[in-house]
Design an enzyme around this catalytic site. Structure first.
Site, short mmCIF file in Angstrom:
data_model
loop_
_atom_site.label_atom_id
_atom_site.label_comp_id
_atom_site.label_asym_id
_atom_site.label_seq_id
_atom_site.Cartn_x
_atom_site.Cartn_y
_atom_site.Cartn_z
N GLU A 66 0.97 -1.17 -0.09
CA GLU A 66 0.07 -0.11 -0.19
C GLU A 66 1.09 1.22 0.05
O GLU A 66 0.66 2.06 1.11
CB GLU A 66 -0.91 -0.10 1.10
CG GLU A 66 -1.91 -1.25 1.09
CD GLU A 66 -2.99 -1.04 2.13
OE1 GLU A 66 -2.89 -0.37 3.14
OE2 GLU A 66 -4.18 -1.63 1.95
N GLU A 95 -6.18 -7.98 -1.25
CA GLU A 95 -6.71 -8.24 0.06
C GLU A 95 -8.16 -7.72 0.07
O GLU A 95 -8.87 -6.84 -0.62
CB GLU A 95 -6.22 -7.27 0.97
CG GLU A 95 -4.55 -7.47 1.20
CD GLU A 95 -4.10 -6.21 2.15
OE1 GLU A 95 -4.65 -5.85 3.01
OE2 GLU A 95 -2.68 -5.94 1.96
C1 GLA Z 1 -4.18 -2.91 4.50
C2 GLA Z 1 -2.79 -3.66 4.68
C3 GLA Z 1 -2.70 -5.03 5.47
C4 GLA Z 1 -3.54 -4.89 6.88
C5 GLA Z 1 -4.98 -4.64 6.41
C6 GLA Z 1 -5.91 -4.48 7.39
O1 GLA Z 1 -4.71 -3.43 3.78
O2 GLA Z 1 -2.08 -3.84 3.56
O3 GLA Z 1 -1.29 -5.11 5.93
O4 GLA Z 1 -2.91 -3.68 7.44
O5 GLA Z 1 -5.08 -3.35 5.80
O6 GLA Z 1 -7.09 -4.34 7.09
#
Ligand code: GLA
Ligand code: ZN
Length: 681
Positions: free
Chosen positions: A156, A312
């Site tokens: 991210e 994710e």
């Molecule tokens: C983000 C991060 C993950 C985790 C999630 C939790 O998307 O990439 O590492 O922290 O949030 O929802």
């Protein structure tokens, strides 16, 4: 690689999760249990190494890959591939203390202590060197290991650094862009408030205790931060590509994240991936959540116009929403099918196993602290695994083909949000884009969400709400689009400024758009939050009075036909919606933001005019949506019910479908259970 393929090493829909085995290296039996459960959950991949830097390089220059070798190779022996992350999502503590320049300086110009993640300076030569050294080792060790199917770069990637190194790099960036201070001063309009720069060294980034009012500076700072992050990303992938150019690279993008202009990464990303965290069952209804999620899926797909990855999503709850609502029965299946419906070729989760400590210990995972597979979450995940297997052959080589697009342009958004006036209470760029988008989504009509610099020619309908900033050849291409026989819809707050946010003088909207819309705009009245006006339409299918919000533009038609008038206030009777014939096409102008009660029938009539395909041939009941993926072997229809009650759906008359999940043949009418989904061929 064909455009549908995510990675050449595994030509399948991917099912997996972020996996941090380094957290359990000292606990015997966990890794073996993980593998057993992953197979049971129908996983074919996991993302490893996202935050592993301190385990891979415990001291400066001392590396330890033994544990990772074992993880990657054992998973592979068990049929589970690895998406290998570069560990730059978070760095080791020793690095912060040994090389203070790697820590980010915040907007208050104070350097951060070690903490959290990201938190790095992307300009720092030391951080870039340490990253290169790490990535070179990872690449040499794993790029030719068949177990590793993809590189997940950092995590991210985001944020801005205001350190002296970044400031100096910003000044170099400006020198390159403008060539002379004179040109910069003019572009930023620095005669205002006596701001003219006489030396490049005087230029500081926009900080709260410094220059905040210069919109040209603000825009260029955001552009620079994007370019600097892209440049860092390009350095990250260099050793990986040198070792094996065939292994795709991605970064996981975020929902509605617009602090970076993601479009600038696209030439260097092989596949788009993103992290989907809607607040299901939270403070908005699930229909609103579903709309926002669909919009983001389409935005991500449109960047490369090919299948993407849902890198994710949570197996059930996050731990960072106001309240951590468990996904209700059906929700995980429905949200997974939604992702597939919009063109994802993966369903992946954060996270495989719940960590025992630190701030994400209550974020749900496929395997919780209880360590059991006999749980609702585990069963739901395993069900998604089955679904992906069933759908694989029919959907892998398909994608969404849209004839409609909405321009959602990040630089334009930055400028609109920075603008002082006409509505400091909110211009709602996201919400307004989504309200236009909703009319297509609810009708089962595919819609792309694109940057203004993208090619428009493949679309029949193009919507450009609040196209405030005109970039490059965009006005010319909009005019060509309409004159070639297509339909453009735009609104108030369009065609007002150039790329450094300088207002155009003369007839507005500028650069010939007045001709395209057949009108000129005189002024704009902004409404308070509690105020509204009306668009009154006298004839035709849209006739009636519809509430309007936010801005009321006062326009003078030249060649445009007035379709709707204001119903209230002293400009009652002035045009509120116009249509202009331009060349072979038409351009509509919403002088004010209409209620959905008008947008829906308005777009339905255009859908009919162009004969644009609705996934189920007809309008859908409220709460239900449908979409199509297509490929050489035909069309697959996805139907999603976001209501918490069952609903009956009519299928097009005379057509039979195969339900790809149940295997049944269905026709005429089907019933979807609460939060139900179907995939039909
Ligand atoms: C983000 C991060 C993950 C985790 C999630 C939790 O998307 O990439 O590492 O922290 O949030 O929802
Ligand atoms: Zn910096």
């Amino acid at each position: 690689m064909s455009k549908f393929e995510i990675t050449p090493r595994l030509l399948k829909l991917l099912h997996g999760a972020d996996y941090n085995p380094e957290q359990w290296l000292k606990v015997p039996g966990v890794f073996e249990k993980d593998i057993e459960y992953m197979k049971k959950a129908g996983f074919n991949c996991v993302t490893v190494g996202v935050f592993s830097w301190s385990m891979l390089e415990p001291e400066d220059g001392v590396y330890n890959f033994d544990w990772l070798d074992k993880v990657i190779n054992t998973l592979y022996e068990n049929g589970i591939y690895t998406i290998l992350a570069t560990p730059t999502g978070a760095r080791p503590v020793w690095m912060t203390h040994k090389y203070p320049e790697v820590s980010r300086v915040e907007k208050n110009l104070v350097r951060n202590l070690h903490g959290g993640r990201h938190n790095h300076c992307y300009t720092s030569p030391v951080f870039r060197r340490k990253t290169r050294e790490m990535n070179t080792r990872l690449a040499n060790r794993y790029a030719n290991n068949p177990a590793v199917i993809m590189w997940h770069i950092s995590n991210e990637i985001s944020g801005q650094c205001f350190c002296p190194l970044c400031q100096a790099a910003f000044r170099e960036w400006l020198k390159k862009k403008y060539g002379s201070l004179e040109a910069l001063n003019d572009a930023w309009y620095t005669t205002f408030w006596s701001q003219r720069y006489t030396d490049w060294e005087q230029i500081e980034p926009p900080v709260d205790h410094g220059m905040t009012v210069d919109h040209g500076l603000n825009l260029d700072w955001n552009r620079f931060c994007t370019d600097q992050t892209v440049d860092f990303y390009k350095e990250e992938i260099k050793p990986l590509k040198e070792a094996n150019p065939g292994i795709p690279c991605t970064i996981n993008l975020m929902m509605f994240h617009t602090a970076l202009d993601y479009s600038k990464f696209m030439p260097y990303l092989d596949v788009v991936s993103w992290d989907a965290y809607p607040m299901w069952h939270n403070h908005t209804d699930d229909f609103g959540n579903a709309l926002a999620t669909a919009f983001n899926h389409d935005w991500m797909r449109s960047y490369k116009d090919k299948p993407f990855m849902m890198m994710e999503n949570t197996p059930s709850t996050t731990n960072w929403h106001g309240a951590s609502r468990l996904k209700a029965p059906g929700m995980l299946k429905l949200s997974s099918i939604q992702a597939l419906a919009h063109g994802s070729n993966t369903v992946q989760y954060f996270q495989w196993r719940q960590s025992n400590g630190s701030c994400e210990k209550f974020h749900s995972a496929v395997v919780s602290h209880r360590g059991k597979d006999d749980t609702m979450i585990f069963k739901n995940v395993a069900e998604v695994g089955d679904i992906l297997k069933k759908l694989n052959d029919d959907i892998y080589y398909t994608t969404v083909n849209a004839k409609v697009a909405i321009i959602y342009d990040i630089e334009n958004k930055w400028a609109i949000e920075d603008s002082k006036g006409p509505r400091n209470d909110g211009m709602y760029y996201n919400d307004i884009a989504m309200s236009h988008y909703r009319a297509f989504w609810e009708n089962g009509v595919s819609c792309d969400v694109i940057d203004s610099t993208k090619d428009f020619t493949k679309y029949d309908i193009l919507i450009a709400p609040m196209l405030y900033m005109l970039k490059g050849d965009v006005p010319k291409r909009l005019a060509e689009f309409v004159s070639s026989g297509k339909t453009l819809i735009s609104s108030y707050f369009t065609g007002l400024v150039n790329e450094t946010d300088l207002c155009y003088n003369g007839t507005l909207p500028a650069l010939g758009l007045d001709q395209v819309f057949g009108l000129w705009e005189e002024d704009m009245d902004a409404l308070c939050d509690h105020q509204s006006n009306e668009i009154v339409i006298k004839d035709g299918v849209l006739s009636g009075s519809h509430r309007s919000l936010y801005i009321c533009d006062l326009v003078h038609p030249t060649t445009a036909e007035v379709i709707g008038e204001y119903g209230k206030d002293w400009y009652k009777g002035w045009p509120a919606l116009t249509k202009n014939s331009f060349g072979k096409g038409e351009a509509y102008y919403f002088a004010t933001h209409p209620d959905y009660s008008l947008l829906k029938p308005f777009y339905e009539s255009l859908i009919d005019k162009y004969g644009i395909k609705r996934a189920l041939g007809a309008a859908l009941p409220f709460g239900v949506t449908a979409s199509i993926r297509e490929g050489e072997n035909g069309e697959i229809v996805f139907i999603e019910n976001f209501l918490h009650e069952s609903v009956k759906i009519s299928l097009p008359a005379g057509r039979e479908y195969k339900d790809l999940l149940s295997g049944e043949t269905v026709s005429s009418e089907i019933e979807l259970e609460a939060l139900g989904a179907r995939v039909l061929k």
